[in-house]
Motif scaffolding. Structure first.
Motif, PDB file in Angstrom:
ATOM      1  N   GLN A  22      -3.328   1.242  -8.417  1.00 43.28           N
ATOM      2  CA  GLN A  22      -4.580   0.718  -7.855  1.00 43.28           C
ATOM      3  C   GLN A  22      -4.451   0.489  -6.346  1.00 43.28           C
ATOM      4  O   GLN A  22      -5.374   0.740  -5.591  1.00 43.28           O
ATOM      5  N   LEU A  23      -3.291   0.002  -5.928  1.00 47.27           N
ATOM      6  CA  LEU A  23      -3.074  -0.325  -4.518  1.00 47.27           C
ATOM      7  C   LEU A  23      -2.756   0.899  -3.665  1.00 47.27           C
ATOM      8  O   LEU A  23      -3.280   1.069  -2.569  1.00 47.27           O
ATOM      9  N   PHE A  24      -1.847   1.757  -4.166  1.00 42.83           N
ATOM     10  CA  PHE A  24      -1.346   2.861  -3.328  1.00 42.83           C
ATOM     11  C   PHE A  24      -1.733   4.257  -3.814  1.00 42.83           C
ATOM     12  O   PHE A  24      -1.562   5.218  -3.062  1.00 42.83           O
ATOM     13  N   GLY A  25      -2.229   4.370  -5.060  1.00 42.58           N
ATOM     14  CA  GLY A  25      -2.438   5.715  -5.611  1.00 42.58           C
ATOM     15  C   GLY A  25      -1.096   6.424  -5.632  1.00 42.58           C
ATOM     16  O   GLY A  25      -0.094   5.866  -6.076  1.00 42.58           O
ATOM     17  N   GLN A  26      -1.066   7.658  -5.098  1.00 42.44           N
ATOM     18  CA  GLN A  26       0.209   8.389  -5.017  1.00 42.44           C
ATOM     19  C   GLN A  26       0.787   8.344  -3.594  1.00 42.44           C
ATOM     20  O   GLN A  26       1.751   9.032  -3.282  1.00 42.44           O
ATOM     21  N   GLN A  27       0.173   7.519  -2.748  1.00 36.04           N
ATOM     22  CA  GLN A  27       0.696   7.379  -1.368  1.00 36.04           C
ATOM     23  C   GLN A  27       1.912   6.456  -1.359  1.00 36.04           C
ATOM     24  O   GLN A  27       2.068   5.617  -2.237  1.00 36.04           O
ATOM     25  N   VAL A  80      10.371  -0.820   7.024  1.00 36.77           N
ATOM     26  CA  VAL A  80       9.756  -0.251   5.821  1.00 36.77           C
ATOM     27  C   VAL A  80       9.870   1.283   5.761  1.00 36.77           C
ATOM     28  O   VAL A  80      10.253   1.825   4.723  1.00 36.77           O
ATOM     29  N   PRO A  81       9.592   2.034   6.864  1.00 39.24           N
ATOM     30  CA  PRO A  81       9.732   3.498   6.777  1.00 39.24           C
ATOM     31  C   PRO A  81      11.140   3.954   6.375  1.00 39.24           C
ATOM     32  O   PRO A  81      11.295   4.913   5.599  1.00 39.24           O
ATOM     33  N   LYS A  99      10.383  -4.217  -4.031  1.00 37.16           N
ATOM     34  CA  LYS A  99       8.999  -3.826  -4.323  1.00 37.16           C
ATOM     35  C   LYS A  99       8.739  -2.365  -3.963  1.00 37.16           C
ATOM     36  O   LYS A  99       8.039  -1.649  -4.685  1.00 37.16           O
ATOM     37  N   ILE A 100       9.301  -1.925  -2.842  1.00 35.61           N
ATOM     38  CA  ILE A 100       9.102  -0.528  -2.424  1.00 35.61           C
ATOM     39  C   ILE A 100       9.781   0.418  -3.414  1.00 35.61           C
ATOM     40  O   ILE A 100       9.182   1.391  -3.884  1.00 35.61           O
ATOM     41  N   ALA A 101      11.038   0.117  -3.756  1.00 34.43           N
ATOM     42  CA  ALA A 101      11.781   0.985  -4.684  1.00 34.43           C
ATOM     43  C   ALA A 101      11.075   1.057  -6.039  1.00 34.43           C
ATOM     44  O   ALA A 101      10.839   2.149  -6.576  1.00 34.43           O
ATOM     45  N   LEU A 102      10.692  -0.107  -6.574  1.00 33.39           N
ATOM     46  CA  LEU A 102      10.060  -0.128  -7.896  1.00 33.39           C
ATOM     47  C   LEU A 102       8.691   0.548  -7.873  1.00 33.39           C
ATOM     48  O   LEU A 102       8.350   1.302  -8.783  1.00 33.39           O
ATOM     49  N   THR A 128       3.062   0.602   1.709  1.00 38.57           N
ATOM     50  CA  THR A 128       3.032   0.134   3.102  1.00 38.57           C
ATOM     51  C   THR A 128       3.433  -1.345   3.125  1.00 38.57           C
ATOM     52  O   THR A 128       3.366  -2.026   2.094  1.00 38.57           O
ATOM     53  N   ALA A 129       3.822  -1.830   4.296  1.00 35.23           N
ATOM     54  CA  ALA A 129       4.241  -3.234   4.431  1.00 35.23           C
ATOM     55  C   ALA A 129       3.114  -4.179   4.015  1.00 35.23           C
ATOM     56  O   ALA A 129       3.337  -5.172   3.314  1.00 35.23           O
ATOM     57  N   ASP A 130       1.867  -3.871   4.420  1.00 34.50           N
ATOM     58  CA  ASP A 130       0.737  -4.746   4.085  1.00 34.50           C
ATOM     59  C   ASP A 130       0.434  -4.715   2.595  1.00 34.50           C
ATOM     60  O   ASP A 130       0.140  -5.738   1.978  1.00 34.50           O
ATOM     61  N   GLY A 131       0.527  -3.513   2.013  1.00 30.16           N
ATOM     62  CA  GLY A 131       0.240  -3.367   0.580  1.00 30.16           C
ATOM     63  C   GLY A 131       1.251  -4.094  -0.290  1.00 30.16           C
ATOM     64  O   GLY A 131       0.904  -4.733  -1.289  1.00 30.16           O
ATOM     65  N   VAL A 132       2.520  -4.020   0.110  1.00 32.51           N
ATOM     66  CA  VAL A 132       3.605  -4.648  -0.654  1.00 32.51           C
ATOM     67  C   VAL A 132       3.347  -6.140  -0.844  1.00 32.51           C
ATOM     68  O   VAL A 132       3.620  -6.714  -1.902  1.00 32.51           O
ATOM     69  N   ALA A 133       2.789  -6.772   0.170  1.00 33.19           N
ATOM     70  CA  ALA A 133       2.512  -8.219   0.106  1.00 33.19           C
ATOM     71  C   ALA A 133       1.466  -8.554  -0.958  1.00 33.19           C
ATOM     72  O   ALA A 133       1.360  -9.705  -1.399  1.00 33.19           O
TER      73      ALA A 133
END
Length: 475
Positions: free
Chosen positions: A316-321, A132-133, A434-437, A324-329
């Protein structure tokens, strides 16, 4: 087959139906199409016409080879869920073999099982999380390139080709990712040659005496790729001996080098296996994900209401951060959008299997050495399964999962295949998308540019012939 009620176009000497297919495709590709998601008549006009003419299952001829086209979901399920020895990966054209070798995509039997175990290890659980990083870093580089202008037009297809190539280079080859990109450039040239030769039938045996310009070029590229990968392997082995690396590195190349140096014969792979797996991961991972991401952004650029819903979920999930792998799920709305995009613009437009020995398929008896051909797009837009709105972008149909969306006919949705040979990179590809989008939505709004021309085309995957131009607006 005729005695069992199966019809189809007549066989023509040597070429079978390939000339008809080429003529139909050339005709549909003459001009762009209207902005609609009904792409089957354009991508595979022969499939679209012949289903209407001959029924859901029909026989066509690819040169001298008989091919049973199957679009009945129950029969599709039977083929894809069957044991390997009944329906196996078919002997592909020489060109495709040069591109992918005998790697995971084309191999079968014990060899496939061994390589599949290795790939499962590389793309699941903790291994996937550790990638993921590198994915995030690659997207950051792309977004930096896009800048923060008030408004800007870009071609996302070109951008995503660079992005997916970089992600694969970083995750597969780690520190050697620049050499990985060199391999990718050569593989890209190979895919262009394959696209040119897809429906050309050559007289068997003539190649030994007479090679075309394309065949000579393919041989040269294959040799160069081989040399580059062998050099990368040697560097890894030297770094491990000098104690610079933990084992051979924990990326995909590291796992392959470890298996190549394995003492246990059951686990050991040859240098040819290693080279073929590198090529498979590159081609299967890069081409398909670049196309998927492009169609995803294209659909959200048109359907801005869904773009807003997806952005709201991401913020809602990440804000501007960074994701993360857990969040993506937890991205449920985005999962629905991705599924609907894969349904309408599935990068893989067909799945082919070869019958090794006579088998029963539903009520049909299929003779040995016949090919079965499953056209993904025909299944994905079948009104009987998906309803009257089958050609409309409606992510909400996946709100309760694939089974509910397909009325429990899961074999009607096969963007990654089905059964034992489901694409091993499924989780890798979905995580990457999901990360890219997510990161794009955090920074930009986008709409389709008036310069965009709708012209989906079949190369190795279903991709936009003239790119996808979007207008970016920084948030």
């Amino acid at each position: 087959m005729r005695s069992q009620g199966i019809k189809g176009p007549s066989y023509r000497f040597l070429h079978g139906n390939t000339k008809e297919i080429t003529n139909m495709r050339n005709e549909t590709m003459k001009n762009p199409m209207e902005l609609s998601h009904h792409v089957l008549p354009r991508i595979q006009p022969h499939i679209y016409s012949w289903i209407k003419l001959y029924g859901m299952n029909f026989l066509l001829w690819y040169g001298t080879r008989a091919q049973l086209t199957v679009t009945e979901p129950e029969l599709v399920k039977e083929i894809l869920n069957s044991k390997e020895e009944a329906y196996c990966k078919k002997g592909f054209q020489e060109y495709i073999k040069k591109l992918l070798g005998d790697g995971l995509v084309l191999s079968s039997g014990k060899k496939w099982l061994k390589m599949r175990k290795l790939a499962n290890h590389a793309f699941h659980g903790e291994s996937l999380k550790s990638m993921v990083p590198a994915m995030v870093e690659s997207v950051e580089v792309m977004l930096k390139r896009w800048g923060h202008h008030e408004e800007k037009e870009i071609d996302v297809f070109q951008e995503f080709k660079v992005l997916t190539s970089e992600i694969i280079s970083r995750t597969a080859f780690g520190s050697s990712y620049l050499e990985g990109e060199k391999i990718f450039d050569m593989l890209k040239k190979m895919t262009t040659i394959i696209a040119r030769n897809h429906y050309k039938v050559r007289i068997p045996g003539i190649k030994r005496f007479l090679k075309t310009k394309d065949e000579v070029e393919m041989d040269k590229l294959e040799e160069e790729i081989r040399d580059t990968i062998i050099n990368m392997v040697k560097k890894r082995e030297e770094a491990a001996m000098m104690g610079e690396l933990d084992s051979y590195g924990n990326d995909f190349l590291g796992l392959l080098v470890q298996a190549y140096n394995e003492e246990d014969k059951n686990m050991k792979i040859s240098i040819d296996d290693l080279i073929d797996e590198c090529k498979n991961f590159y081609v299967a991972g890069q081409e398909t994900t670049a196309s998927s991401l492009t169609w995803l952004v294209f659909l959200l650029a048109i359907h801005t209401d869904w773009q807003d819903k997806a952005r709201k979920e991401v913020l809602q999930l990440f804000g501007q951060q960074n994701p993360t792998a857990d969040g993506v799920a937890k991205l449920k709305t985005m999962s629905m959008i991705i599924n609907e995009s894969l349904r309408l613009y599935s990068p893989v437009f067909h799945i082919t299997r070869e019958v090794q020995k006579e088998v029963k398929l539903g009520k049909l008896t299929i003779p040995a050495n016949m090919e079965t051909h499953i056209p993904t797009l025909a299944l994905h837009t079948d009104h009987q399964i998906w309803g009257e709105d089958a050609l409309i972008f409606k992510p909400e149909r996946f709100a309760d999962g694939v089974a509910k969306a397909t009325n429990n006919s899961i074999s009607s949705f096969v963007p990654f295949g089905l059964g034992a040979r489901t694409c091993v990179g499924l989780n890798f590809a979905i995580t990457e998308e999901k990360i890219a989008l997510s990161m794009i939505l955090q920074h930009f709004r986008f709409t389709l540019s008036p310069t965009y021309v709708h012209s989906p085309v079949q190369i190795l995957t279903v991709c936009p012939q003239h790119g996808v131009q979007i207008i970016l607006e920084a948030l």
